[in-house]
Design a protein around this motif. Structure first.
Motif, PDB file in Angstrom:
ATOM      1  N   PRO A 172      14.501  50.543  67.231  1.00 54.33           N
ATOM      2  CA  PRO A 172      15.196  51.331  68.271  1.00 54.33           C
ATOM      3  C   PRO A 172      14.813  52.894  68.230  1.00 54.33           C
ATOM      4  O   PRO A 172      14.632  53.478  67.384  1.00 54.33           O
ATOM      5  CB  PRO A 172      16.652  50.998  68.120  1.00 54.33           C
ATOM      6  CG  PRO A 172      16.744  50.835  66.644  1.00 54.33           C
ATOM      7  CD  PRO A 172      15.445  50.151  66.198  1.00 54.33           C
ATOM      8  N   GLU A 173      14.571  53.439  69.549  1.00 52.93           N
ATOM      9  CA  GLU A 173      14.320  54.882  69.694  1.00 52.93           C
ATOM     10  C   GLU A 173      15.560  55.690  69.190  1.00 52.93           C
ATOM     11  O   GLU A 173      16.550  55.712  69.828  1.00 52.93           O
ATOM     12  CB  GLU A 173      14.048  55.108  71.104  1.00 52.93           C
ATOM     13  CG  GLU A 173      13.466  56.339  71.372  1.00 52.93           C
ATOM     14  CD  GLU A 173      12.253  56.815  70.404  1.00 52.93           C
ATOM     15  OE1 GLU A 173      12.569  57.563  69.562  1.00 52.93           O
ATOM     16  OE2 GLU A 173      11.389  56.570  70.742  1.00 52.93           O
ATOM     17  N   THR A 174      15.320  56.496  68.345  1.00 51.04           N
ATOM     18  CA  THR A 174      16.467  57.424  67.911  1.00 51.04           C
ATOM     19  C   THR A 174      16.122  58.839  67.829  1.00 51.04           C
ATOM     20  O   THR A 174      16.815  59.496  67.568  1.00 51.04           O
ATOM     21  CB  THR A 174      16.909  56.900  66.426  1.00 51.04           C
ATOM     22  OG1 THR A 174      15.814  56.917  65.667  1.00 51.04           O
ATOM     23  CG2 THR A 174      17.545  55.726  66.340  1.00 51.04           C
ATOM     24  N   GLU A 178      14.546  65.859  73.105  1.00 51.29           N
ATOM     25  CA  GLU A 178      13.660  67.078  73.149  1.00 51.29           C
ATOM     26  C   GLU A 178      12.398  66.639  72.469  1.00 51.29           C
ATOM     27  O   GLU A 178      11.348  67.605  72.622  1.00 51.29           O
ATOM     28  CB  GLU A 178      14.291  68.056  72.442  1.00 51.29           C
ATOM     29  CG  GLU A 178      15.370  68.836  72.949  1.00 51.29           C
ATOM     30  CD  GLU A 178      14.947  69.579  74.275  1.00 51.29           C
ATOM     31  OE1 GLU A 178      13.860  70.354  74.184  1.00 51.29           O
ATOM     32  OE2 GLU A 178      15.689  69.324  75.404  1.00 51.29           O
ATOM     33  N   CYS A 179      12.311  65.767  71.438  1.00 48.61           N
ATOM     34  CA  CYS A 179      11.065  65.526  70.874  1.00 48.61           C
ATOM     35  C   CYS A 179       9.980  64.836  71.685  1.00 48.61           C
ATOM     36  O   CYS A 179       8.823  65.320  71.332  1.00 48.61           O
ATOM     37  CB  CYS A 179      11.121  64.614  69.730  1.00 48.61           C
ATOM     38  SG  CYS A 179      12.261  64.936  68.531  1.00 48.61           S
ATOM     39  N   PHE A 180      10.277  64.448  72.945  1.00 48.47           N
ATOM     40  CA  PHE A 180       9.250  63.772  73.572  1.00 48.47           C
ATOM     41  C   PHE A 180       8.654  64.823  74.390  1.00 48.47           C
ATOM     42  O   PHE A 180       7.471  64.423  74.768  1.00 48.47           O
ATOM     43  CB  PHE A 180      10.116  62.820  74.790  1.00 48.47           C
ATOM     44  CG  PHE A 180      10.894  61.766  74.014  1.00 48.47           C
ATOM     45  CD1 PHE A 180      10.302  61.082  73.194  1.00 48.47           C
ATOM     46  CD2 PHE A 180      11.904  61.488  74.373  1.00 48.47           C
ATOM     47  CE1 PHE A 180      11.199  60.226  72.365  1.00 48.47           C
ATOM     48  CE2 PHE A 180      12.893  60.594  73.886  1.00 48.47           C
ATOM     49  CZ  PHE A 180      12.276  59.823  72.691  1.00 48.47           C
ATOM     50  N   GLU A 285       9.383  51.695  57.081  1.00 46.07           N
ATOM     51  CA  GLU A 285       9.127  51.221  58.423  1.00 46.07           C
ATOM     52  C   GLU A 285       9.185  52.765  59.439  1.00 46.07           C
ATOM     53  O   GLU A 285      10.179  53.190  59.210  1.00 46.07           O
ATOM     54  CB  GLU A 285      10.164  50.287  59.200  1.00 46.07           C
ATOM     55  CG  GLU A 285      10.050  48.787  58.709  1.00 46.07           C
ATOM     56  CD  GLU A 285      11.030  48.040  59.245  1.00 46.07           C
ATOM     57  OE1 GLU A 285      11.036  47.701  60.120  1.00 46.07           O
ATOM     58  OE2 GLU A 285      12.041  47.222  58.202  1.00 46.07           O
ATOM     59  N   CYS A 286       7.981  52.777  60.076  1.00 43.84           N
ATOM     60  CA  CYS A 286       7.773  54.072  60.590  1.00 43.84           C
ATOM     61  C   CYS A 286       8.475  54.076  62.283  1.00 43.84           C
ATOM     62  O   CYS A 286       7.865  52.970  62.910  1.00 43.84           O
ATOM     63  CB  CYS A 286       6.265  54.402  60.920  1.00 43.84           C
ATOM     64  SG  CYS A 286       5.628  54.265  59.017  1.00 43.84           S
ATOM     65  N   GLN A 287       8.965  55.173  62.601  1.00 46.99           N
ATOM     66  CA  GLN A 287       9.268  55.123  64.091  1.00 46.99           C
ATOM     67  C   GLN A 287       8.097  55.675  64.858  1.00 46.99           C
ATOM     68  O   GLN A 287       7.210  56.458  64.281  1.00 46.99           O
ATOM     69  CB  GLN A 287      10.545  56.373  64.107  1.00 46.99           C
ATOM     70  CG  GLN A 287      10.882  56.656  65.459  1.00 46.99           C
ATOM     71  CD  GLN A 287      11.719  55.510  66.152  1.00 46.99           C
ATOM     72  OE1 GLN A 287      11.226  54.742  66.902  1.00 46.99           O
ATOM     73  NE2 GLN A 287      12.958  55.308  65.809  1.00 46.99           N
ATOM     74  N   ARG A 319      19.100  45.733  58.663  1.00 48.42           N
ATOM     75  CA  ARG A 319      19.641  46.506  59.950  1.00 48.42           C
ATOM     76  C   ARG A 319      19.190  48.036  59.763  1.00 48.42           C
ATOM     77  O   ARG A 319      19.067  48.480  58.705  1.00 48.42           O
ATOM     78  CB  ARG A 319      21.112  46.550  60.328  1.00 48.42           C
ATOM     79  CG  ARG A 319      21.622  45.902  61.369  1.00 48.42           C
ATOM     80  CD  ARG A 319      22.935  46.158  61.699  1.00 48.42           C
ATOM     81  NE  ARG A 319      23.428  47.702  61.655  1.00 48.42           N
ATOM     82  CZ  ARG A 319      24.290  48.108  62.181  1.00 48.42           C
ATOM     83  NH1 ARG A 319      25.132  47.148  62.623  1.00 48.42           N
ATOM     84  NH2 ARG A 319      24.662  49.395  62.402  1.00 48.42           N
ATOM     85  N   TYR A 320      18.713  48.632  60.975  1.00 47.86           N
ATOM     86  CA  TYR A 320      17.961  49.977  61.000  1.00 47.86           C
ATOM     87  C   TYR A 320      19.271  50.666  61.347  1.00 47.86           C
ATOM     88  O   TYR A 320      19.825  50.962  62.254  1.00 47.86           O
ATOM     89  CB  TYR A 320      16.879  50.037  61.883  1.00 47.86           C
ATOM     90  CG  TYR A 320      16.497  51.285  62.285  1.00 47.86           C
ATOM     91  CD1 TYR A 320      15.768  51.955  61.706  1.00 47.86           C
ATOM     92  CD2 TYR A 320      17.040  51.875  63.554  1.00 47.86           C
ATOM     93  CE1 TYR A 320      15.252  53.245  61.904  1.00 47.86           C
ATOM     94  CE2 TYR A 320      16.435  53.202  63.746  1.00 47.86           C
ATOM     95  CZ  TYR A 320      15.672  53.892  63.177  1.00 47.86           C
ATOM     96  OH  TYR A 320      15.277  55.156  63.492  1.00 47.86           O
ATOM     97  N   ASN A 321      19.534  51.564  60.369  1.00 46.59           N
ATOM     98  CA  ASN A 321      20.506  53.071  60.725  1.00 46.59           C
ATOM     99  C   ASN A 321      20.145  54.317  60.656  1.00 46.59           C
ATOM    100  O   ASN A 321      19.299  54.793  59.784  1.00 46.59           O
ATOM    101  CB  ASN A 321      21.404  52.682  59.488  1.00 46.59           C
ATOM    102  CG  ASN A 321      22.316  51.513  59.410  1.00 46.59           C
ATOM    103  OD1 ASN A 321      22.861  51.097  60.361  1.00 46.59           O
ATOM    104  ND2 ASN A 321      22.294  50.800  58.140  1.00 46.59           N
ATOM    105  N   ALA A 322      20.083  54.937  61.727  1.00 49.46           N
ATOM    106  CA  ALA A 322      19.467  56.039  61.994  1.00 49.46           C
ATOM    107  C   ALA A 322      20.453  57.302  61.083  1.00 49.46           C
ATOM    108  O   ALA A 322      21.802  57.063  61.096  1.00 49.46           O
ATOM    109  CB  ALA A 322      19.566  56.557  63.375  1.00 49.46           C
ATOM    110  N   THR A 323      19.934  58.241  60.506  1.00 53.51           N
ATOM    111  CA  THR A 323      20.499  59.343  59.949  1.00 53.51           C
ATOM    112  C   THR A 323      20.666  60.440  60.893  1.00 53.51           C
ATOM    113  O   THR A 323      19.989  60.758  61.686  1.00 53.51           O
ATOM    114  CB  THR A 323      19.557  59.637  58.772  1.00 53.51           C
ATOM    115  OG1 THR A 323      19.338  58.590  57.880  1.00 53.51           O
ATOM    116  CG2 THR A 323      20.084  60.934  58.084  1.00 53.51           C
TER     117      THR A 323
END
Ligand code: UDP
Ligand code: MN
Length: 651
Positions: A172-174, A178-180, A285-287, A319-323
């Protein structure tokens, strides 16, 4: 005549035999040609390669390299089983599944479970149909639980769940919006992604590789370099070589010696061709867009070493957890590493969301470093054994010897945080030995602070000295700065303990014979203090400093505080002067520790102990025991000593 005709018959038979052999040879040639052509075709096919057919096909010469790591700098100081990688490769027998009825997907020696494809074993026929289904389900659930437990045992994570997840799953996009809008240079340097592995699971290793291939722009990705650090698992041998041979831009090299995490990366670096090395753990796993911001920073300054924000993959559920941003890498006085997320620091300024933050240290999961800078700053310390603290050593060295470190927020990579390490170390104390090398090489006189909080390292150090001659030479030749500079310039947030004699150590209670301690699980939040058996390991070390604070924890960031009449730990203030609520005075003669604000004394209560001996006090003390503030008396419960396990020589 009979003799002549027998000779002719024999000759005829011989001729037939020869013809038969010739025919057989021709058919074999034709077939092998067909197979190799098939293989070439399959390379052109778009999409992911399938799990390999179980057949040994020779690899192209440059694909797989068996590296004889005879370089003494890469060798380990411990005895590990000698490598039989090649022989094992050749001996590896993978049974063909073609033609079998149930055709289970086999990988090495174990079965791959697909959701809903499990078949039950026989159950007693007396059960009604529905009941039977239920019984089978229960039975299967039990089996599955067993398999999951076995997988967790083997790998430190639930590999059964991992097997069910696509090797190409999307995260999922986290990233911050602003990064875009960020623009990166069009001529970024090329990257070699070096992935070392030792007995990694198939699914996690291949998901790491595919994730890099699926996210890194081809023009910047020189190669993915897999480095096998003497794995023993069957699936990492021929089957892996075969699989990798179908992946464009992926190379596999194998070490003939167990090098350990740092040594393996140094080996990979020596074989890598990219301008920037990206060391990556074998379960990441890379974003999307993770590589460009890292390369951009390294391109701007070749001495900057960078890391993405490390998100977390749960070891049970995957599960993927954003920091949470901002985050930076730090270490404590026991030389243990942490990612420190500090949401309080978060600023509403959108600029901050995309700006890299300086980091006193970086974790080992993913770091990007200029290849030449890596070599000139001394690669990884070859004296570091197998696993542990090598990234702390690299961090102190990079900073002290002219480089810097940053976390880059628009780059995100998720790392599988394991429940436990799956390796069996030949040397149980090797993590301590690695830490001793750091203390000896980099910490100058500050190393005493480390030894007091990691007493096992102190005792090992008493009976053996690390050989750091080469590293000290490197340190001198690079003109590296001292640890005082590092502490004051790079990591001023780290509290420097005073560790004065008789005012620091384990806080020993005369009345109960135990030591004061706190619930370590709560991290930087602190919590109620308790009285437990003295550990002697340094984990209960505290420091009454000249400000009157009693500092706890390996960072010295928790302070002895009060909550009503309870004595607790809470985060220490960052500003002076210290509030009197956090100030204590130790009276050496009586052994009393007096709380300055209330002028009450610290009293120890053992769990449940007082309830029986004094019913009158049952109302006053909760049954849990702990540390309390009480009117000062000369009762042994109010008598304390600071016991030093490691004497503060010359302090
Ligand atoms: N590794 C290795 N050789 C070793 C120990 C570890 O190549 O002797 C690899 C391991 O497979 C992983 C990386 O080094 O890719 C870091 O190790 P690990 O993930 O176990 O450390 P953690 O992330 O748990 O601290
Ligand atoms: Mn890891």
């Amino acid at each position: 005549m009979r003799l002549w005709s027998r000779a002719t018959a024999i000759r005829r038979r011989m001729l037939c035999l020869w013809l038969l052999l010739l025919g057989f040879a021709l058919v074999t040639l034709a077939l092998s040609d067909l197979f190799s052509r098939d293989r070439d075709h399959s390379r052109d096919k778009p999409g992911p390669p399938r799990r390999p057919l179980l057949q040994r096909i020779p690899s192209p010469p440059d694909l797989e390299l068996i590296v004889e790591s005879r370089d003494p700098a890469l060798e380990l100081g411990v005895d590990v089983a000698p490598l039989k990688s090649l022989q094992e490769d050749e001996l590896l027998f993978v049974p063909s599944v073609q033609g079998t009825k149930s055709a289970p997907q086999k990988k090495g020696s174990y079965k791959v479970l697909m959701p809903g494809t499990s078949k039950g074993t026989a159950v007693p026929g007396t059960l009604a149909h529905g009941e039977m289904g239920k019984a089978v389900r229960l039975h299967l659930d039990g089996l599955e639980k067993d398999m999951e437990q076995a997988a967790v045992q083997k790998y430190g994570f639930n590999e059964v769940v991992s097997e069910r997840i696509s090797l190409h799953r999307r995260l999922p996009e986290t990233r911050h919006p602003e990064c875009f809008g960020e623009q990166y240079s069009e001529s970024l340097p090329s990257a070699s992604v070096v992935i070392c592995f030792h007995d990694e699971a198939w699914s996690t290793l291949l998901r790491t590789v595919h994730s890099v291939l699926d996210t890194a722009p081809r023009q910047y990705l020189q190669e993915v370099l897999l480095v096998d650090d003497l794995s023993q698992h069957g699936h990492l041998k021929t089957v892996l070589s075969e699989y990798v041979s179908h992946l464009d831009g992926v190379r596999l090299i194998r070490s003939t010696r167990r090098l350990g995490a740092g040594g393996c990366r140094t080996l990979g670096a020596a074989r890598a061709a990219g301008e920037v090395l990206v060391f990556m753990d074998s379960h990441c796993e890379c974003q999307k867009g993770w590589l460009e911001p890292l390369l951009e920073r390294v391109a701007q300054d070749r001495t900057t070493v960078v890391s993405p924000i490390m998100d977390v993959i749960d070891w049970q559920t995957f599960r993927y957890n954003a920091t949470q941003w901002p985050v930076r890498g730090v270490f404590d006085w026991r030389l243990d590493f942490y990612w420190e997320s500090n949401p309080q620091l978060e600023d509403k300024d959108p600029e901050k969301a995309v700006r890299p933050v300086r980091s006193p240290a970086l974790g080992g999961e993913v770091v990007a470093i200029d290849r030449h800078f890596f070599q000139s700053v001394g690669a990884y310390d070859p004296g570091m054994l197998l696993w542990g603290a090598e990234h702390i050593e690299l961090s102190i060295r990079v900073w002290s010897c002219g480089g810097s470190m940053e976390v880059v927020p628009c780059s995100r990579v998720a790392h599988l945080n394991r429940h436990h390490l799956p390796y069996h170390f030949p040397d149980q104390d090797l993590l301590q030995r690695n830490k001793i090398r750091i203390a000896a090489t980099w910490m100058d006189a500050y190393k005493k602070i480390f030894y007091r909080r990691e007493t096992l390292a102190h005792f090992i150090r008493q009976s053996e000295s690390p050989n750091i001659t080469e590293r000290m030479r490197l340190k001198r030749s690079l003109g590296c700065r001292n640890f005082h500079w590092f502490l004051t310039t790079v990591y001023p947030q780290l509290y420097i303990p005073q560790d004065r004699p008789a005012l620091s150590g384990e806080l020993y209670s005369v009345g109960t014979g135990g030591c004061a301690d706190y619930p370590h699980g709560q991290g930087l939040q602190g919590g109620n203090m308790s009285i437990v058996p003295c550990s002697g390991t340094g984990s209960q070390h505290c420091d009454l400093n000249s400000e009157g604070e009693v500092r706890w924890g390996p960072m010295g960031a928790l302070c002895l505080d009060t909550k009503g009449d309870r004595v607790v730990l809470s985060p220490c203030p960052t500003h002076r002067p210290t509030a009197s609520r956090l100030q204590w005075k130790f009276i050496k003669l009586s052994g009393q520790l007096v709380h300055q604000q209330s002028q009450l004394c610290l009293e120890a209560v053992k769990e449940g102990g007082l309830l029986q001996s004094s019913p009158r006090e049952a109302n006053i003390y909760p049954s849990t025991g702990g540390l309390f503030l009480r009117q000062c008396t000369h009762h042994p419960r109010q008598q304390w000593h600071f016991e030093q396990v490691v004497a503060p020589k010359g302090a």
